[in-house]
Motif scaffolding. Structure first.
Motif, PDB file in Angstrom:
ATOM      1  N   HIS A 168      19.533 -24.679  16.990  1.00 52.80           N
ATOM      2  CA  HIS A 168      20.601 -24.368  16.027  1.00 52.80           C
ATOM      3  C   HIS A 168      21.222 -23.024  16.404  1.00 52.80           C
ATOM      4  CE1 HIS A 168      22.631 -23.552  12.228  1.00 52.80           C
ATOM      5  NE2 HIS A 168      22.445 -24.822  11.905  1.00 52.80           N
ATOM      6  N   ALA A 178      22.168 -20.692  14.716  1.00 50.13           N
ATOM      7  CA  ALA A 178      21.705 -19.567  13.892  1.00 50.13           C
ATOM      8  C   ALA A 178      20.367 -19.016  14.382  1.00 50.13           C
ATOM      9  CB  ALA A 178      21.583 -20.002  12.426  1.00 50.13           C
ATOM     10  N   ARG A 225      12.887 -21.579   7.751  1.00 46.98           N
ATOM     11  CA  ARG A 225      12.425 -21.828   6.383  1.00 46.98           C
ATOM     12  C   ARG A 225      13.279 -21.090   5.356  1.00 46.98           C
ATOM     13  NH1 ARG A 225       7.169 -19.102   5.774  1.00 46.98           N
ATOM     14  NH2 ARG A 225       8.626 -17.392   5.480  1.00 46.98           N
ATOM     15  N   ASP A 226      13.484 -19.780   5.559  1.00 48.53           N
ATOM     16  CA  ASP A 226      14.115 -18.964   4.523  1.00 48.53           C
ATOM     17  C   ASP A 226      15.616 -19.186   4.413  1.00 48.53           C
ATOM     18  OD1 ASP A 226      11.627 -17.974   4.016  1.00 48.53           O
ATOM     19  OD2 ASP A 226      11.888 -16.146   5.206  1.00 48.53           O
ATOM     20  N   ALA A 227      16.276 -19.376   5.543  1.00 51.61           N
ATOM     21  CA  ALA A 227      17.721 -19.602   5.484  1.00 51.61           C
ATOM     22  C   ALA A 227      18.041 -21.080   5.304  1.00 51.61           C
ATOM     23  CB  ALA A 227      18.391 -19.074   6.746  1.00 51.61           C
ATOM     24  N   ALA A 228      16.990 -21.909   5.234  1.00 54.20           N
ATOM     25  CA  ALA A 228      17.142 -23.358   5.028  1.00 54.20           C
ATOM     26  C   ALA A 228      18.033 -24.007   6.086  1.00 54.20           C
ATOM     27  CB  ALA A 228      17.673 -23.657   3.633  1.00 54.20           C
ATOM     28  N   ILE A 229      17.637 -23.844   7.342  1.00 60.01           N
ATOM     29  CA  ILE A 229      18.324 -24.565   8.411  1.00 60.01           C
ATOM     30  C   ILE A 229      17.922 -26.035   8.274  1.00 60.01           C
ATOM     31  CG2 ILE A 229      18.461 -24.870  10.920  1.00 60.01           C
ATOM     32  CD1 ILE A 229      18.152 -21.841  11.170  1.00 60.01           C
ATOM     33  N   PRO A 230      18.909 -26.915   8.098  1.00 52.99           N
ATOM     34  CA  PRO A 230      18.552 -28.286   7.748  1.00 52.99           C
ATOM     35  C   PRO A 230      18.054 -29.127   8.920  1.00 52.99           C
ATOM     36  CG  PRO A 230      20.932 -28.073   7.895  1.00 52.99           C
ATOM     37  CD  PRO A 230      20.369 -26.701   8.144  1.00 52.99           C
ATOM     38  N   ARG A 264      18.581 -32.155  10.400  1.00 53.81           N
ATOM     39  CA  ARG A 264      19.553 -33.251  10.382  1.00 53.81           C
ATOM     40  C   ARG A 264      20.142 -33.417  11.767  1.00 53.81           C
ATOM     41  NH1 ARG A 264      24.577 -30.068  10.033  1.00 53.81           N
ATOM     42  NH2 ARG A 264      25.926 -31.874   9.826  1.00 53.81           N
ATOM     43  N   GLU A 291      31.103 -31.981  15.093  1.00 51.47           N
ATOM     44  CA  GLU A 291      30.126 -30.924  15.345  1.00 51.47           C
ATOM     45  C   GLU A 291      29.095 -31.378  16.399  1.00 51.47           C
ATOM     46  OE1 GLU A 291      27.847 -30.117  11.850  1.00 51.47           O
ATOM     47  OE2 GLU A 291      26.856 -28.381  12.740  1.00 51.47           O
ATOM     48  N   ARG A 329      26.755 -29.296  19.349  1.00 51.32           N
ATOM     49  CA  ARG A 329      25.347 -29.107  19.024  1.00 51.32           C
ATOM     50  C   ARG A 329      24.436 -29.783  20.056  1.00 51.32           C
ATOM     51  NH1 ARG A 329      23.880 -28.068  13.750  1.00 51.32           N
ATOM     52  NH2 ARG A 329      21.813 -28.115  14.681  1.00 51.32           N
ATOM     53  N   MET A 385      19.902 -23.763  -2.698  1.00 50.33           N
ATOM     54  CA  MET A 385      19.793 -22.471  -2.020  1.00 50.33           C
ATOM     55  C   MET A 385      21.055 -21.657  -2.271  1.00 50.33           C
ATOM     56  SD  MET A 385      16.992 -22.520  -0.188  1.00 50.33           S
ATOM     57  CE  MET A 385      17.151 -21.489   1.253  1.00 50.33           C
ATOM     58  N   TYR A 415      23.497 -18.565  -1.135  1.00 53.50           N
ATOM     59  CA  TYR A 415      23.846 -17.745   0.021  1.00 53.50           C
ATOM     60  C   TYR A 415      24.938 -16.763  -0.376  1.00 53.50           C
ATOM     61  CZ  TYR A 415      21.474 -21.345   2.728  1.00 53.50           C
ATOM     62  OH  TYR A 415      20.543 -22.214   3.223  1.00 53.50           O
ATOM     63  N   ASN A 444      21.873 -26.249   2.112  1.00 53.46           N
ATOM     64  CA  ASN A 444      21.271 -25.681   3.317  1.00 53.46           C
ATOM     65  C   ASN A 444      22.271 -24.833   4.104  1.00 53.46           C
ATOM     66  OD1 ASN A 444      22.837 -27.484   5.051  1.00 53.46           O
ATOM     67  ND2 ASN A 444      21.464 -29.096   4.308  1.00 53.46           N
ATOM     68  N   LEU A 445      21.778 -24.236   5.176  1.00 55.66           N
ATOM     69  CA  LEU A 445      22.597 -23.311   5.954  1.00 55.66           C
ATOM     70  C   LEU A 445      23.840 -23.985   6.551  1.00 55.66           C
ATOM     71  CD1 LEU A 445      22.864 -20.407   7.073  1.00 55.66           C
ATOM     72  CD2 LEU A 445      21.639 -21.181   9.090  1.00 55.66           C
ATOM     73  N   TYR A 465      20.853 -15.382   3.082  1.00 52.64           N
ATOM     74  CA  TYR A 465      20.144 -16.153   2.081  1.00 52.64           C
ATOM     75  C   TYR A 465      19.797 -15.230   0.910  1.00 52.64           C
ATOM     76  CZ  TYR A 465      15.949 -18.156  -0.012  1.00 52.64           C
ATOM     77  OH  TYR A 465      15.009 -18.592  -0.883  1.00 52.64           O
TER      78      TYR A 465
END
Lengths: 352, 109
Positions: free
Chosen positions: A118, A120, A165-170, A172, A178, A182, B1, B3, B85-86, B106
């Motif tokens: 990702h 990010a 985990r914290d930024a919630a990278i999905p 998917r 896109e 990717r 979430m 942001y 989500n991000l 976040y």
């Protein structure tokens, strides 16, 4: 059942299913490190119990069941948010249905690959993250291949997993438009695992570079997960072509042998054949890309084993395409060399 | 979430914020956030020229003028959005009509 037989069974499961188990657990909790801890505990439990109880009929389902319980326990201890509880509830239900049916649990490794690559995530952590989570490569080995200290490498991996985990990278698979970009990040991260080995090759003068087989394993996995992505086939073909010449790359005195002077008898014909098969499948999709072109250039070189000469005009043409798609210094130099070899040196030097 | 969407702009962009086109684009964006049910809070910020900084040194409060924008782009506004989500947050950030760039953080809550 003897202990050694059980250990062999556990090793087989770890080898065949590690990435699938991690991907399955992480895709549902969004927490890669948590999934690794839980699965680690499950393997320890297997080492303890399987010798006495026998290897379960469905070892993956057994491990998943134990790992899932560990994740629920860990979540309770942390008193996590309502949302995570919902995820864990979902895993509980799915794990129960996995255990009850003969069907295999769903393969989420593609989503895991997209998470690892990702944008990010720190680019330098992407390849190590893939190697560790998808293939289960030991962090210390990854560190030595990347020429960094094990402590620095594990810190980098922990940071990346925390961000997931914290930024919630999905978890998917991205959708068009896109998707194309990717996918290219995933391809680049896998190729980096292959080329990283080349740097350590210079350092150690070993004939085998560190992560070549892991990179090829990742490339193979990607072609299985994305059979309709021509660049996945292209990348695998490229790596296989390069790997096929491993034995021919160094003379017995350790000197580097340039490609056009290598003894073709030392090339691995089976790898070349496999590379050609993938390049052929890629061509069927009629969507050219950087890795297919690079593999095609390698393919022209490989045909010297049969034709005894190198078609530099063909190579120059392929570089022409590569320069248009990916105008990097390597492809510009490659094009100049090919044009010069094809007998048109002035064009090679003066044409931008 | 949740942001925090931190919107950075160049001085040039910032100076045009009250132009008719900029105002209507900003309004459309805010309405889209509302319509999608993701808007939590947000505001545009006044010029950094009018900013005041407070710092605490050895337990003492120091107030001074500034900061002046030293970088080409500065924080010009922020929003808090609630999305799954991000990737969803990145989609919204990319749609912001006036951002030179936007960063996402976040929000712990």
């Amino acid at each position: 059942m003897s202990e050694s037989v059980t250990h062999a069974a556990i090793e087989t499961v770890a080898q065949d299913s590690y990435g699938r188990l991690i991907a399955y657990l992480a895709a549902r909790s969004g927490d890669v490190a948590g999934a690794e801890d839980a699965l680690g505990d499950a393997f320890i439990a297997a080492l303890r119990r399987w010798p006495a109880e026998g290897v379960p009929e469905k070892p993956e389902a057994w491990l998943l069941h134990v790992a899932r319980n560990r994740m629920i326990d860990a979540a309770r201890r942390k008193q996590v948010q309502q949302k995570s509880e919902t995820f864990l509830q979902q895993i509980t239900e799915e794990a129960a249905s996995v255990a009850a049916t003969q069907e295999y649990f769903p393969d989420e490794r593609l989503k895991l690959l997209f998470v690892c690559a990702h944008p990010a995530i720190d680019p330098s952590a992407q390849t190590p993250l893939m190697l560790q989570t998808v293939l289960g490569v030991d962090a210390a080995r990854i560190a030595s291949a990347f020429l960094v200290s094990p402590a620095a490498m594990s810190q980098q991996l922990v940071r990346a997993k925390n961000k997931i985990r914290d930024a919630a990278i999905p978890f998917r698979v991205p959708e068009p438009p896109e998707l194309e970009e990717r996918v290219s990040f995933v391809l680049d991260a896998i190729y980096a695992a292959y080329t990283t080995g080349w740097e350590s090759l210079m350092e150690t003068a070993s004939t085998h570079h560190a992560l070549a087989s892991e990179a090829i394993a990742l490339g193979r996995t990607l072609t299985q997960l994305m059979p309709h992505e021509p660049e996945a086939h292209g990348l695998l073909a490229l790596m296989l072509h390069c790997e096929a010449r491993r034995e021919a790359r160094y003379a017995s005195d350790g000197d580097f042998v340039p490609l056009d002077r290598q003894d073709t008898a030392l090339w691995s014909q089976s790898m070349i054949d496999e590379a050609e098969t993938h390049l052929h499948s890629a061509a069927g999709f009629k969507r050219m890309g950087r890795y297919q072109l690079e593999a095609a250039i390698q393919s022209v070189h490989a045909s010297r084993a049969k034709t005894t000469h190198i078609d530099w005009k063909e190579i120059a043409l392929l570089y022409e395409g590569l320069v248009r798609i990916a105008p990097r210094i390597g492809s510009l130099v490659g094009r100049a060399v090919a044009i010069a070899q094809a007998g048109e040196p002035l064009t090679g030097i003066f044409c931008p | 979430m949740k942001y925090a969407l931190l919107v950075h702009q160049s001085q040039e962009h910032f100076d045009r914020r009250n132009d008719k086109a900029a105002v209507s684009a900003g309004r459309a964006y805010a309405e889209a956030l509302q319509a999608a049910g993701v808007f939590v809070a947000g505001a545009g910020l006044d010029s950094p020229r009018n900013a005041t900084t407070v710092s605490i040194r050895d337990g003492k409060r120091q107030v001074h003028d500034g900061p002046y924008a030293e970088t080409k782009e500065f924080l010009a506004g922020f929003g808090i959005i609630d999305v799954p989500n991000l990737d969803a947050a990145l989609e919204w950030a990319a749609r912001h009509p006036a951002a030179g760039f936007a960063s996402l953080r976040y929000v712990h809550c």
